[in-house]
Design a protein around this motif. Structure first.
Motif, PDB file in Angstrom:
ATOM      1  N   TYR A 142       0.838  -1.202   0.000  1.00 32.74           N
ATOM      2  CA  TYR A 142       0.000   0.000   0.000  1.00 32.74           C
ATOM      3  C   TYR A 142       0.874   1.254   0.000  1.00 32.74           C
ATOM      4  CZ  TYR A 142      -3.270   3.528   1.695  1.00 32.74           C
ATOM      5  OH  TYR A 142      -4.012   4.687   1.838  1.00 32.74           O
ATOM      6  N   ASN A 143       1.882   1.270   0.860  1.00 29.40           N
ATOM      7  CA  ASN A 143       2.791   2.412   0.929  1.00 29.40           C
ATOM      8  C   ASN A 143       3.652   2.534  -0.332  1.00 29.40           C
ATOM      9  OD1 ASN A 143       1.966   3.423   3.449  1.00 29.40           O
ATOM     10  ND2 ASN A 143       3.147   1.855   4.484  1.00 29.40           N
ATOM     11  N   GLU A 144       4.003   1.399  -0.905  1.00 26.26           N
ATOM     12  CA  GLU A 144       4.739   1.422  -2.177  1.00 26.26           C
ATOM     13  C   GLU A 144       3.879   2.074  -3.262  1.00 26.26           C
ATOM     14  OE1 GLU A 144       6.598  -1.613  -5.546  1.00 26.26           O
ATOM     15  OE2 GLU A 144       5.598  -2.457  -3.780  1.00 26.26           O
ATOM     16  N   ALA A 145       2.613   1.671  -3.325  1.00 28.91           N
ATOM     17  CA  ALA A 145       1.699   2.245  -4.316  1.00 28.91           C
ATOM     18  C   ALA A 145       1.532   3.748  -4.089  1.00 28.91           C
ATOM     19  CB  ALA A 145       0.347   1.535  -4.255  1.00 28.91           C
ATOM     20  N   ASN A 146       1.416   4.159  -2.836  1.00 24.82           N
ATOM     21  CA  ASN A 146       1.314   5.593  -2.536  1.00 24.82           C
ATOM     22  C   ASN A 146       2.564   6.337  -3.018  1.00 24.82           C
ATOM     23  OD1 ASN A 146      -1.175   5.229  -1.337  1.00 24.82           O
ATOM     24  ND2 ASN A 146      -0.371   5.248   0.741  1.00 24.82           N
ATOM     25  N   SER A 147       3.723   5.723  -2.823  1.00 26.13           N
ATOM     26  CA  SER A 147       4.976   6.341  -3.258  1.00 26.13           C
ATOM     27  C   SER A 147       5.033   6.453  -4.781  1.00 26.13           C
ATOM     28  CB  SER A 147       6.175   5.523  -2.757  1.00 26.13           C
ATOM     29  OG  SER A 147       6.202   5.488  -1.349  1.00 26.13           O
ATOM     30  N   LEU A 148       4.552   5.438  -5.467  1.00 24.97           N
ATOM     31  CA  LEU A 148       4.501   5.482  -6.932  1.00 24.97           C
ATOM     32  C   LEU A 148       3.518   6.553  -7.404  1.00 24.97           C
ATOM     33  CD1 LEU A 148       4.572   1.649  -7.563  1.00 24.97           C
ATOM     34  CD2 LEU A 148       6.366   3.273  -8.230  1.00 24.97           C
ATOM     35  N   TYR A 149       2.388   6.645  -6.732  1.00 23.11           N
ATOM     36  CA  TYR A 149       1.395   7.678  -7.066  1.00 23.11           C
ATOM     37  C   TYR A 149       2.019   9.066  -6.935  1.00 23.11           C
ATOM     38  CZ  TYR A 149      -2.907  10.436  -6.860  1.00 23.11           C
ATOM     39  OH  TYR A 149      -3.886  11.374  -7.093  1.00 23.11           O
ATOM     40  N   LYS A 150       2.754   9.280  -5.864  1.00 25.60           N
ATOM     41  CA  LYS A 150       3.401  10.584  -5.635  1.00 25.60           C
ATOM     42  C   LYS A 150       4.413  10.903  -6.737  1.00 25.60           C
ATOM     43  CE  LYS A 150       1.819  11.760  -1.471  1.00 25.60           C
ATOM     44  NZ  LYS A 150       1.269  13.038  -1.106  1.00 25.60           N
ATOM     45  N   GLN A 151       4.955   9.857  -7.383  1.00 25.47           N
ATOM     46  CA  GLN A 151       5.879  10.052  -8.500  1.00 25.47           C
ATOM     47  C   GLN A 151       5.141  10.183  -9.837  1.00 25.47           C
ATOM     48  OE1 GLN A 151       9.459   7.361  -8.486  1.00 25.47           O
ATOM     49  NE2 GLN A 151       8.283   6.407  -6.820  1.00 25.47           N
ATOM     50  N   LYS A 152       3.835  10.159  -9.779  1.00 27.28           N
ATOM     51  CA  LYS A 152       2.972  10.222 -10.968  1.00 27.28           C
ATOM     52  C   LYS A 152       3.112   8.983 -11.848  1.00 27.28           C
ATOM     53  CE  LYS A 152       2.809  15.168 -10.778  1.00 27.28           C
ATOM     54  NZ  LYS A 152       2.906  16.456 -11.422  1.00 27.28           N
ATOM     55  N   LYS A 153       3.469   7.882 -11.232  1.00 21.69           N
ATOM     56  CA  LYS A 153       3.541   6.591 -11.920  1.00 21.69           C
ATOM     57  C   LYS A 153       2.215   5.874 -11.652  1.00 21.69           C
ATOM     58  CE  LYS A 153       8.549   6.142 -11.727  1.00 21.69           C
ATOM     59  NZ  LYS A 153       9.671   5.277 -11.348  1.00 21.69           N
ATOM     60  N   TYR A 154       1.173   6.410 -12.272  1.00 23.34           N
ATOM     61  CA  TYR A 154      -0.182   5.998 -11.920  1.00 23.34           C
ATOM     62  C   TYR A 154      -0.490   4.546 -12.278  1.00 23.34           C
ATOM     63  CZ  TYR A 154      -0.560  11.018 -11.315  1.00 23.34           C
ATOM     64  OH  TYR A 154      -0.346  12.307 -10.913  1.00 23.34           O
ATOM     65  N   GLN A 155      -0.072   4.086 -13.431  1.00 20.65           N
ATOM     66  CA  GLN A 155      -0.372   2.702 -13.798  1.00 20.65           C
ATOM     67  C   GLN A 155       0.346   1.728 -12.872  1.00 20.65           C
ATOM     68  OE1 GLN A 155      -2.764   1.615 -16.114  1.00 20.65           O
ATOM     69  NE2 GLN A 155      -2.390  -0.202 -14.884  1.00 20.65           N
ATOM     70  N   GLU A 156       1.593   2.016 -12.536  1.00 17.38           N
ATOM     71  CA  GLU A 156       2.328   1.158 -11.607  1.00 17.38           C
ATOM     72  C   GLU A 156       1.662   1.161 -10.237  1.00 17.38           C
ATOM     73  OE1 GLU A 156       6.715   1.504 -11.628  1.00 17.38           O
ATOM     74  OE2 GLU A 156       6.408   2.762 -13.407  1.00 17.38           O
ATOM     75  N   ALA A 157       1.250   2.331  -9.785  1.00 11.52           N
ATOM     76  CA  ALA A 157       0.564   2.430  -8.486  1.00 11.52           C
ATOM     77  C   ALA A 157      -0.723   1.607  -8.512  1.00 11.52           C
ATOM     78  CB  ALA A 157       0.257   3.884  -8.158  1.00 11.52           C
ATOM     79  N   LEU A 158      -1.473   1.737  -9.595  1.00  8.37           N
ATOM     80  CA  LEU A 158      -2.735   1.000  -9.726  1.00  8.37           C
ATOM     81  C   LEU A 158      -2.497  -0.506  -9.668  1.00  8.37           C
ATOM     82  CD1 LEU A 158      -5.788   1.209 -10.172  1.00  8.37           C
ATOM     83  CD2 LEU A 158      -5.322   1.176 -12.628  1.00  8.37           C
ATOM     84  N   ASP A 159      -1.464  -0.967 -10.337  1.00 12.70           N
ATOM     85  CA  ASP A 159      -1.145  -2.402 -10.327  1.00 12.70           C
ATOM     86  C   ASP A 159      -0.867  -2.889  -8.905  1.00 12.70           C
ATOM     87  OD1 ASP A 159      -1.427  -2.390 -13.091  1.00 12.70           O
ATOM     88  OD2 ASP A 159       0.733  -2.333 -13.479  1.00 12.70           O
ATOM     89  N   ILE A 160      -0.131  -2.096  -8.139  1.00 11.42           N
ATOM     90  CA  ILE A 160       0.184  -2.485  -6.762  1.00 11.42           C
ATOM     91  C   ILE A 160      -1.069  -2.425  -5.891  1.00 11.42           C
ATOM     92  CG2 ILE A 160       1.575  -1.982  -4.709  1.00 11.42           C
ATOM     93  CD1 ILE A 160       3.243  -3.018  -7.060  1.00 11.42           C
ATOM     94  N   TYR A 161      -1.841  -1.329  -5.987  1.00  6.70           N
ATOM     95  CA  TYR A 161      -3.092  -1.248  -5.216  1.00  6.70           C
ATOM     96  C   TYR A 161      -3.960  -2.471  -5.488  1.00  6.70           C
ATOM     97  CZ  TYR A 161      -2.440   3.761  -4.038  1.00  6.70           C
ATOM     98  OH  TYR A 161      -1.984   4.956  -3.555  1.00  6.70           O
ATOM     99  N   SER A 162      -4.037  -2.880  -6.749  1.00  3.77           N
ATOM    100  CA  SER A 162      -4.891  -4.005  -7.137  1.00  3.77           C
ATOM    101  C   SER A 162      -4.450  -5.321  -6.512  1.00  3.77           C
ATOM    102  CB  SER A 162      -4.915  -4.148  -8.658  1.00  3.77           C
ATOM    103  OG  SER A 162      -5.474  -2.999  -9.241  1.00  3.77           O
ATOM    104  N   SER A 163      -3.184  -5.423  -6.131  1.00 10.36           N
ATOM    105  CA  SER A 163      -2.670  -6.676  -5.568  1.00 10.36           C
ATOM    106  C   SER A 163      -2.936  -6.812  -4.069  1.00 10.36           C
ATOM    107  CB  SER A 163      -1.162  -6.777  -5.828  1.00 10.36           C
ATOM    108  OG  SER A 163      -0.438  -5.900  -4.976  1.00 10.36           O
ATOM    109  N   ILE A 164      -3.424  -5.762  -3.437  1.00  9.02           N
ATOM    110  CA  ILE A 164      -3.612  -5.765  -1.981  1.00  9.02           C
ATOM    111  C   ILE A 164      -4.880  -6.536  -1.613  1.00  9.02           C
ATOM    112  CG2 ILE A 164      -4.044  -4.286   0.030  1.00  9.02           C
ATOM    113  CD1 ILE A 164      -2.315  -2.146  -1.455  1.00  9.02           C
ATOM    114  N   LYS A 165      -4.724  -7.490  -0.718  1.00  6.14           N
ATOM    115  CA  LYS A 165      -5.845  -8.359  -0.314  1.00  6.14           C
ATOM    116  C   LYS A 165      -6.334  -8.092   1.108  1.00  6.14           C
ATOM    117  CE  LYS A 165      -5.451 -10.834  -4.107  1.00  6.14           C
ATOM    118  NZ  LYS A 165      -5.696  -9.971  -5.233  1.00  6.14           N
ATOM    119  N   ASP A 166      -5.542  -7.442   1.921  1.00  2.40           N
ATOM    120  CA  ASP A 166      -5.854  -7.215   3.331  1.00  2.40           C
ATOM    121  C   ASP A 166      -7.177  -6.461   3.477  1.00  2.40           C
ATOM    122  OD1 ASP A 166      -6.010  -6.334   6.003  1.00  2.40           O
ATOM    123  OD2 ASP A 166      -3.849  -6.049   6.161  1.00  2.40           O
ATOM    124  N   LYS A 167      -8.132  -7.090   4.147  1.00  8.67           N
ATOM    125  CA  LYS A 167      -9.465  -6.492   4.345  1.00  8.67           C
ATOM    126  C   LYS A 167      -9.410  -5.170   5.113  1.00  8.67           C
ATOM    127  CE  LYS A 167     -11.911  -9.892   2.564  1.00  8.67           C
ATOM    128  NZ  LYS A 167     -12.339  -9.768   1.213  1.00  8.67           N
TER     129      LYS A 167
END
Length: 142
Positions: free
Chosen positions: A52-77
């Motif tokens: 989740y934090n990795e995806a946030n860091s990618l988002y902050k770098q404007k690497k939106y597709q990479e961030a989205l891919d990581i967000y999508s992999s998160i399973k924790d309820k």
């Protein structure tokens, strides 16, 4: 066989120590707004919170597709609301308005939140405006 189990135990124990080191480096980098280093260190940890934090860091770098891919992999309820909210923001940045709206709606089913509600309403207005503009363009073209 005992040696394999012992090696596996040692590697896993050592991995936990490394995780702490990576986490510390990632958090320091994030607080300094060095999102590239933060993302790199978070990516070394096999944990949904780190992803989740990795995806946030990618988002902050404007690497939106990479961030989205990581967000999508998160399973924790426990991270579902935050994940969906941030996926909505990311999809909006990628101009995938319908998918962003769906993420915000799904997030609001988990928990009511004024920022999520605001983002949802903003995207719905944007979508309606685009529809009206398209209709106006068709009328003008005739």
């Amino acid at each position: 066989m005992r040696y394999i189990i012992l090696v596996f135990f040692i590697v896993n124990s050592y991995g936990g120590v490394l995780d702490f080191s990576y986490l510390q480096k990632a958090n320091e980098a994030y607080s300094k707004k060095d999102f590239k280093i933060a993302a790199h260190n978070f990516s070394k940890i096999n944990d949904d919170s780190a992803r989740y934090n990795e995806a946030n860091s990618l988002y902050k770098q404007k690497k939106y597709q990479e961030a989205l891919d990581i967000y999508s992999s998160i399973k924790d309820k426990n991270l579902q609301f935050q994940k969906l909210h941030n996926m909505g923001n990311t999809l909006a940045k990628l101009n995938k308005i319908d998918k962003a709206i769906k993420c915000f709606e799904d997030a609001l089913e988990i928990k009511e939140d004024k920022d999520t509600r605001y983002n949802l309403e903003l995207l719905k207005k944007l979508k309606d405006k685009k529809k009206k503009d398209k209709k106006q363009d068709k009328k003008t073209a005739k």
